[in-house]
Design a protein around this motif. Structure first.
Motif, short mmCIF file in Angstrom:
data_model
loop_
_atom_site.label_atom_id
_atom_site.label_comp_id
_atom_site.label_asym_id
_atom_site.label_seq_id
_atom_site.Cartn_x
_atom_site.Cartn_y
_atom_site.Cartn_z
N ASP A 3 28.88 52.92 34.43
CA ASP A 3 27.80 52.01 34.45
C ASP A 3 27.92 51.10 33.39
OD1 ASP A 3 27.43 53.67 32.47
OD2 ASP A 3 25.48 54.15 32.67
N GLN A 4 29.02 50.89 32.72
CA GLN A 4 29.64 49.66 31.83
C GLN A 4 30.67 48.77 32.08
OE1 GLN A 4 29.36 51.21 27.94
NE2 GLN A 4 27.43 52.54 28.27
N PRO A 5 30.34 47.66 33.21
CA PRO A 5 31.44 47.04 33.79
C PRO A 5 32.33 46.40 32.61
CG PRO A 5 29.36 46.68 34.85
CD PRO A 5 29.21 47.45 33.67
N VAL A 6 33.48 46.55 33.08
CA VAL A 6 34.46 45.92 31.88
C VAL A 6 34.70 44.47 32.28
CG1 VAL A 6 36.99 46.00 31.26
CG2 VAL A 6 35.80 48.26 31.55
N ASP A 7 34.60 43.58 31.54
CA ASP A 7 34.95 42.14 31.79
C ASP A 7 36.20 41.76 31.98
OD1 ASP A 7 31.91 41.56 31.85
OD2 ASP A 7 32.05 42.12 29.82
N LEU A 19 41.05 50.70 36.03
CA LEU A 19 40.54 49.59 35.52
C LEU A 19 39.61 48.82 36.59
CD1 LEU A 19 42.96 48.65 32.86
CD2 LEU A 19 40.48 49.28 32.46
N MET A 20 40.28 48.72 37.79
CA MET A 20 39.65 47.98 39.06
C MET A 20 38.33 48.69 39.34
SD MET A 20 41.00 45.36 40.17
CE MET A 20 40.37 45.37 41.98
N ILE A 60 42.04 41.13 34.82
CA ILE A 60 42.95 42.17 34.44
C ILE A 60 44.29 41.27 34.17
CG2 ILE A 60 44.51 44.18 34.87
CD1 ILE A 60 42.20 45.24 36.73
N LEU A 61 44.54 41.53 32.95
CA LEU A 61 46.05 40.70 32.51
C LEU A 61 46.91 41.82 32.29
CD1 LEU A 61 44.26 38.63 29.53
CD2 LEU A 61 44.33 38.07 32.01
N VAL A 62 48.14 41.54 32.76
CA VAL A 62 49.03 42.53 32.74
C VAL A 62 50.57 41.91 32.26
CG1 VAL A 62 50.41 44.17 34.13
CG2 VAL A 62 48.08 43.51 34.84
N ASP A 63 51.07 42.50 31.21
CA ASP A 63 52.23 42.05 30.43
C ASP A 63 53.47 42.51 31.09
OD1 ASP A 63 53.43 40.33 28.47
OD2 ASP A 63 53.45 41.94 27.14
#
Ligand SMILES: C[S@@+](CC[C@H](N)C(=O)[O-])C[C@H]1O[C@@H](n2cnc3c(N)ncnc32)[C@H](O)[C@@H]1O
Length: 216
Positions: A131-135, A153-154, A163-166
């Motif tokens: 219930d605490q969405p990740v921005d 994470l989705m 979502i940033l992916v290295d």
């Protein structure tokens, strides 16, 4: 700089026209080389760090997650983009490397905004409250688990979240037909994102490749 895909002279020019890291990040990069040797290559590059800070600022993210903290370089860059009340939750499995991160969070004045969770991220990420969405989330840990981290994470990501992916270009080997296991893992992850109708995605040739994924 890790600009693998640019002519070296152009890479130098680019860096000369990018705001450079401050003394805290420079000292952290130096200590990381002294303490971890070749593993210091895992650290994100200064231009990537600048991009992370800007993306947090531009997206006005308040709830940010990092998977793969190491000695703290990228976490400082992410936390510096947060506005008042913003939080960064970091996941890593290594106590020694993250002890360095903790020291530099103090030096950077961002320690109070950061929460570190130690343990296998595939397990610990599931503890993030639904219930605490990740921005915004940054994934930079063990590559075979990228699809696992992505799916968890989705399920927590806000609509419009990033979502940033290295390392998604994996030193260019993703485009090489003779493929080893690690490269296959990154390729499968990149294909998974492309086939995902929940998102739009953009692969940037910065450092070792950074994919920016936005959830509808
Ligand atoms: C590429 S480094 C992260 C670099 C960091 N983002 C930076 O800029 O300095 C990868 C990190 O992932 C962590 N890691 C590896 N496997 C993990 C796992 N199963 N769960 C959580 N963290 C893991 C390692 O301990 C390491 O610190």
């Amino acid at each position: 700089m890790k600009a693998t895909y640019l002519d070296p002279a152009v890479g130098q020019y680019l860096l000369a026209h990018t705001t450079m890291p401050d003394d805290v990040l420079d000292a952290l990069a130096l200590e990381t080389r002294e303490v971890t040797g070749d593993r210091a290559g895992m650290q994100i590059s200064p231009d990537q760090g600048r991009l992370l800070t800007m993306l947090v600022q531009l997206s006005r993210a308040r709830n940010v997650v990092e998977v793969g903290t190491f000695t703290g370089y990228s976490s400082i860059c992410l936390a510096r983009g947060l506005g008042p009340g913003g939080r960064l939750t970091c996941f890593d499995i290594n106590e020694d490397w993250t002890a360095i991160a903790r020291r530099y969070w103090e030096k950077a004045g961002i320690a109070e905004r950061v929460d570190l969770r130690i343990g296998p991220a595939a397990e610990r990420l599931r503890e993030l409250p639904a219930d605490q969405p990740v921005d915004l989330a940054f994934i930079d840990a063990d590559k075979p688990n990228y699809p696992v981290y992505y799916e968890i994470l989705m399920s927590r990501l806000a609509s419009g979240g990033l979502i940033l992916v290295d390392n998604t270009l994996w030193k260019g080997r993703v485009a090489d037909p003779s493929v080893d296991e690690a490269t296959r893992g990154i390729r499968e992850f990149n294909d998974l994102v492309m086939a995902d109708s929940r998102v739009t995605s953009l692969m940037l040739p910065i450092a070792d490749g950074l994919t920016v994924i936005r959830k509808y």
